[in-house]
Design an enzyme around this catalytic site. Structure first.
Site, mmCIF file in Angstrom:
data_model
loop_
_atom_site.group_PDB
_atom_site.id
_atom_site.type_symbol
_atom_site.label_atom_id
_atom_site.label_comp_id
_atom_site.label_asym_id
_atom_site.label_seq_id
_atom_site.Cartn_x
_atom_site.Cartn_y
_atom_site.Cartn_z
ATOM 1 N N CYS A 116 0.832 -1.196 0.000
ATOM 2 C CA CYS A 116 0.000 0.000 0.000
ATOM 3 C C CYS A 116 0.874 1.256 0.000
ATOM 4 O O CYS A 116 1.530 1.548 -0.992
ATOM 5 C CB CYS A 116 -0.995 -0.035 1.166
ATOM 6 N N GLU B 144 -1.638 -8.622 4.119
ATOM 7 C CA GLU B 144 -1.596 -9.058 5.528
ATOM 8 C C GLU B 144 -2.985 -9.173 6.145
ATOM 9 O O GLU B 144 -3.182 -9.911 7.103
ATOM 10 C CB GLU B 144 -0.714 -8.103 6.354
ATOM 11 N N HIS C 260 -3.708 -4.882 0.631
ATOM 12 C CA HIS C 260 -3.225 -5.287 1.959
ATOM 13 C C HIS C 260 -3.225 -6.807 2.101
ATOM 14 O O HIS C 260 -4.170 -7.378 2.653
ATOM 15 C CB HIS C 260 -4.086 -4.650 3.051
#
Ligand code: MN
Length: 245
Positions: free
Chosen positions: A107, A212, A210
């Site tokens: 990001c 994660e 994202h």
């Protein structure tokens, strides 16, 4: 003692209570992939020494990069601008490019790599592409899912094992002018640049989403962390390929 690849992870800047922070998911993903997480908060005056501790670098998400750093305009939608963080991370990104240390941008981290190499950003993406593709959730900080098309011949496609994905996103900015040397490896259906690579660098990937956030349940996204940890381990066995900075 087993030696696990050491993965340097940047953190968010100082908050209003004087604290550094980082969403734990970044660390969880690195640990799940077999990496040893080393955090580096903004303001470190010994960046070269810190980066030398690590076998790979992850530049994480966060607030907007000061548009003054890439000649962009001010905009009322700008948020979380932090010059201490911007300056340290830009220096880190440039070192990572020069030294060849495996690097994953996430990001803001991807936007940062682009700015570090001379590119520019859209300061507020909805002004450019509208809101047909949900690049962010309906409330600040919330995530949304949107489709991303990955270039089949890219390193990213090989890492993910997929060319059509629907990852979690939370961004209102994106790459505008691509920095010299970078190539685009994924886009949203509105044309937004969603991933970049740096051919000639041993291992550098940037994604605008994202990974994660969903990696605990989405093996495709966890593969990004597995790949950076693997690249870190390989670089460690061949340190002569790393250029000293
Ligand atoms: Mn997006």
């Amino acid at each position: 003692m087993a030696q696990h690849p050491r993965i340097a992870i940047t953190t968010y800047g100082r908050d209003e209570r004087g604290r550094f922070s980082l969403p734990a998911a970044y660390v969880d993903c690195v640990r799940r992939a077999g990496g040893l997480a080393i955090l580096c908060p903004p303001g470190e005056p010994r960046l070269a020494e810190w980066l030398a501790l690590a076998d790979a670098l992850i530049l994480v998400g966060g607030g907007d990069i000061d548009p003054a750093l890439y000649g962009g305009p001010r905009h009322p939608a700008l948020y979380g601008v932090d010059r201490e963080r911007d300056e340290g991370e830009l220096a880190l990104a440039r070192r990572a490019v020069q030294s060849g240390v495996p690097t994953l941008g996430i990001c803001r981290g991807t936007q940062l790599i682009n700015v570090a190499l001379g590119g520019t950003l859209h300061v507020h993406l909805p002004d450019v592409v509208g809101e047909r593709v949900p690049h962010r959730g309906s409330r600040p900080g919330e995530e949304a899912l949107h489709e991303v098309e990955v270039e089949p011949s890219s390193q990213l496609a090989r890492v993910l094992g997929a060319t059509r994905i629907e990852p979690a996103s939370s961004h209102h900015q994106a790459i505008r002018g691509l920095a010299p040397g970078l190539v685009v490896t994924a886009r949203a259906s509105d044309g937004t640049i969603e991933a970049v690579e740096l051919p000639g660098h041993p291992w550098l990937l940037g994604v605008q989403w994202h990974p994660e956030s969903t990696a605990a349940r989405d093996a495709t996204q966890q593969r990004l962390f597995e790949a950076v940890v693997r690249a870190a381990g390989e670089g460690r066995r061949r340190p002569s390929e790393r250029i000293a900075t």
